[in-house]
Design a protein around this motif. Sequence first.
Motif, PDB file in Angstrom:
ATOM      1  N   GLY A 112       1.914  49.398   3.236  1.00 37.78           N
ATOM      2  CA  GLY A 112       0.869  47.767   2.017  1.00 37.78           C
ATOM      3  C   GLY A 112       1.472  46.885   1.590  1.00 37.78           C
ATOM      4  N   ASN A 113       1.075  46.040   1.439  1.00 41.70           N
ATOM      5  CA  ASN A 113       1.830  44.828   0.025  1.00 41.70           C
ATOM      6  C   ASN A 113       2.081  45.031  -0.640  1.00 41.70           C
ATOM      7  N   VAL A 114       2.631  46.222  -1.394  1.00 45.55           N
ATOM      8  CA  VAL A 114       2.994  47.052  -2.965  1.00 45.55           C
ATOM      9  C   VAL A 114       4.714  47.158  -2.710  1.00 45.55           C
ATOM     10  N   ASP A 115       4.900  47.934  -1.071  1.00 43.22           N
ATOM     11  CA  ASP A 115       6.012  48.560  -1.104  1.00 43.22           C
ATOM     12  C   ASP A 115       6.243  47.558   0.268  1.00 43.22           C
ATOM     13  N   ARG A 116       6.058  46.558   0.358  1.00 37.56           N
ATOM     14  CA  ARG A 116       6.706  45.157   1.225  1.00 37.56           C
ATOM     15  C   ARG A 116       8.055  45.343   1.568  1.00 37.56           C
ATOM     16  N   GLY A 117       8.412  45.802   2.729  1.00 38.66           N
ATOM     17  CA  GLY A 117      10.361  45.910   2.453  1.00 38.66           C
ATOM     18  C   GLY A 117      10.783  46.636   2.711  1.00 38.66           C
ATOM     19  N   GLY A 118       9.951  47.877   1.873  1.00 33.38           N
ATOM     20  CA  GLY A 118      10.001  48.784   1.377  1.00 33.38           C
ATOM     21  C   GLY A 118      10.767  49.960   1.685  1.00 33.38           C
ATOM     22  N   THR A 119      10.529  50.463   3.277  1.00 34.37           N
ATOM     23  CA  THR A 119      11.091  51.100   4.408  1.00 34.37           C
ATOM     24  C   THR A 119      12.045  50.881   4.749  1.00 34.37           C
ATOM     25  N   ARG A 120      12.308  49.598   5.072  1.00 33.53           N
ATOM     26  CA  ARG A 120      12.637  49.105   6.027  1.00 33.53           C
ATOM     27  C   ARG A 120      14.073  48.807   4.525  1.00 33.53           C
ATOM     28  N   ALA A 121      14.156  48.722   3.623  1.00 35.35           N
ATOM     29  CA  ALA A 121      14.912  48.765   2.891  1.00 35.35           C
ATOM     30  C   ALA A 121      15.507  50.144   2.391  1.00 35.35           C
ATOM     31  N   ILE A 122      15.154  51.143   2.165  1.00 33.93           N
ATOM     32  CA  ILE A 122      15.269  53.231   1.702  1.00 33.93           C
ATOM     33  C   ILE A 122      16.311  53.139   3.188  1.00 33.93           C
ATOM     34  N   THR A 123      15.606  52.347   4.804  1.00 33.78           N
ATOM     35  CA  THR A 123      16.515  53.159   5.487  1.00 33.78           C
ATOM     36  C   THR A 123      17.740  51.820   5.842  1.00 33.78           C
ATOM     37  N   SER A 124      17.975  51.383   5.113  1.00 33.54           N
ATOM     38  CA  SER A 124      19.833  51.089   5.104  1.00 33.54           C
ATOM     39  C   SER A 124      20.005  51.431   3.947  1.00 33.54           C
ATOM     40  N   LEU A 125      19.562  51.911   2.915  1.00 35.80           N
ATOM     41  CA  LEU A 125      20.250  52.287   2.207  1.00 35.80           C
ATOM     42  C   LEU A 125      21.180  53.882   1.997  1.00 35.80           C
ATOM     43  N   VAL A 126      20.195  54.455   2.958  1.00 37.28           N
ATOM     44  CA  VAL A 126      21.277  55.726   3.471  1.00 37.28           C
ATOM     45  C   VAL A 126      21.558  55.803   4.340  1.00 37.28           C
ATOM     46  N   LYS A 127      22.114  55.042   5.270  1.00 37.44           N
ATOM     47  CA  LYS A 127      22.535  54.633   6.182  1.00 37.44           C
ATOM     48  C   LYS A 127      23.905  53.950   5.356  1.00 37.44           C
ATOM     49  N   GLU A 128      23.740  53.260   4.751  1.00 38.12           N
ATOM     50  CA  GLU A 128      25.336  52.707   4.290  1.00 38.12           C
ATOM     51  C   GLU A 128      25.437  52.765   2.743  1.00 38.12           C
ATOM     52  N   ALA A 129      24.969  54.267   2.297  1.00 35.11           N
ATOM     53  CA  ALA A 129      25.110  54.658   0.664  1.00 35.11           C
ATOM     54  C   ALA A 129      26.201  55.446   0.858  1.00 35.11           C
ATOM     55  N   GLN A 130      26.818  55.650  -0.696  1.00 37.02           N
ATOM     56  CA  GLN A 130      27.588  55.764  -0.589  1.00 37.02           C
ATOM     57  C   GLN A 130      27.671  56.887  -1.874  1.00 37.02           C
ATOM     58  N   GLN A 131      26.728  57.428  -2.718  1.00 35.44           N
ATOM     59  CA  GLN A 131      25.675  59.098  -3.267  1.00 35.44           C
ATOM     60  C   GLN A 131      24.865  59.667  -2.383  1.00 35.44           C
ATOM     61  N   PRO A 132      24.947  60.691  -2.717  1.00 33.84           N
ATOM     62  CA  PRO A 132      24.181  61.298  -2.466  1.00 33.84           C
ATOM     63  C   PRO A 132      22.295  60.905  -2.603  1.00 33.84           C
ATOM     64  N   ILE A 133      21.731  61.126  -1.641  1.00 35.17           N
ATOM     65  CA  ILE A 133      19.872  60.583  -1.305  1.00 35.17           C
ATOM     66  C   ILE A 133      19.329  61.556  -1.485  1.00 35.17           C
ATOM     67  N   VAL A 134      18.111  62.200  -2.282  1.00 28.85           N
ATOM     68  CA  VAL A 134      16.792  63.230  -1.546  1.00 28.85           C
ATOM     69  C   VAL A 134      15.787  62.576  -1.757  1.00 28.85           C
TER      70      VAL A 134
END
Length: 507
Positions: A112-134
């Motif tokens: 929904g609108n509360v998390d607007r763009g959140g899924t795309r941002a997280i997907t991009s984040l896990v691909k580019e991250a230089q730190q471990p993510i859970v």
Amino acid sequence: MTDWTEIHRPSTLAEVRGNDKARDALREWAESWPDHREAVVLYGSPGIGKTSAAHALANDMDWPTIELNASDSRTKDVIEQVAGEAAKSGTLAQGGSGRRLVILDEADNLHGNVDRGGTRAITSLVKEAQQPIVLIANEFYEMSKGLRNACRDIEFRDVSTRSIVPVLRDICRQEDVGFEKEALRKIAEMNDGDLRGAINDLQAIAEGRDTVTEDDVVTSERDRTTDIFSFLDTVLKEADAQEALEASYDVDETPDDLISWIEDNVPKDYEGAELARAYRSLANADRWLGRVRATQNYTFWRYASDAMTAGVAAARSGEKGGWTRYGPPSYWSKLGRTRGARDTRDDVARAIATTSGVSMSTARREVLPYLETMTHHCKNRELTVSMTAAYDLDADHVAFITGSGADTNKIASIIEDAAERRETAAVDASEGAFDPGETDSSSASGDEQGDDQAERAEGATLGSQPADGGDDASMDEAAMSAEDEEGARSGEEEDANDQQTGLGDFV
């Protein structure tokens, strides 16, 4: 009173109970992270220790944590500012090897609108991250496919009664509360795999007591949601008709969604005559759902649920074993792929409805199909231009109706001609409002003529005898002149009305 689930949260992975295989896989992921640099998803039922395991891992690895959970606003900007900066910083002053652990709880609940763009941002984040993510999720398949594919996944299973009881016993000893073994066993059974729920129940029962006895435990099952995959296993493989119907009570899905899950997955376990019987029951359930939509009488849902659960279970020839890879309904992915086309169709129907004074439903069913046939590939160009002008359509709308490309020269020329036609029609209907103004001399002449006409009209209305002694013939002549002028004005008004043809009837 302080929450016991927080006080007694495991401080190391060695203290995590009931998921030894998942715990070891999580430790191996962390220790080998510099080699693969992948994010990891911990998924499973609520209350089984996923978040606790993530924090315990951080303690073991001496990694500071950055956490976003369901109570946070998780828009694209927030994720990039909070988690993004932490995850993309390669070296930090504190923590083992300059690393920190980014934890995102309820990663399957980005909607929904509360998390607007959140899924795309997280997907991009896990691909580019230089730190471990859970990432923590209750329903793995509620996450987007792109996000699932970008992460390693570890499943946490429900904690068995045998593993819950020792945890409750240790807590009682640390809190100096006496207990009966049977009381702890009942609490564990009552929560059916939910370790957090068992600890909460123990705390509630122990409050104000020195000892927890068997009589103190209310033997009633916790209201707990069954995940959809366990439900499918129960209905399609094991349960009889009554058990299948009762299992549906604990699934957090509406009958409209539930029938889609069963319909798509039943061929994976059924075949031949039993598959035919199952689909007959699903067809019956679909009829009841149609009655719900038509009448808004939701009491019919019970009959649909009977058919899609008890009916499908009864269609099975016997119990089935083995593991089946169930998946979400293909209909949902189809809706996602066709969303753009459906939005364009609705825009066209809205334009037709606004111009023609009909409902959008009528425009979709009874007008749009004819327009698509008559203007197919713009072969009838004149009609296509008239349609475009009548409904004030843009290039995407015309392309949708005709089946032509929106960026073609043919569509561009139709849009241009339709715009000219609308402009011409607007000018014709304005009754001269857009004509250039007259000069001062002509205006003055017009004023003088108007004064003369006013004087003559005034003289004609003073009485049956003119003031200057004129005869009856002159009065008759003045009256006839006035009638001629009135007739001329009436004719001009009729001509103007004929020009206002409207844009609805363009054929």
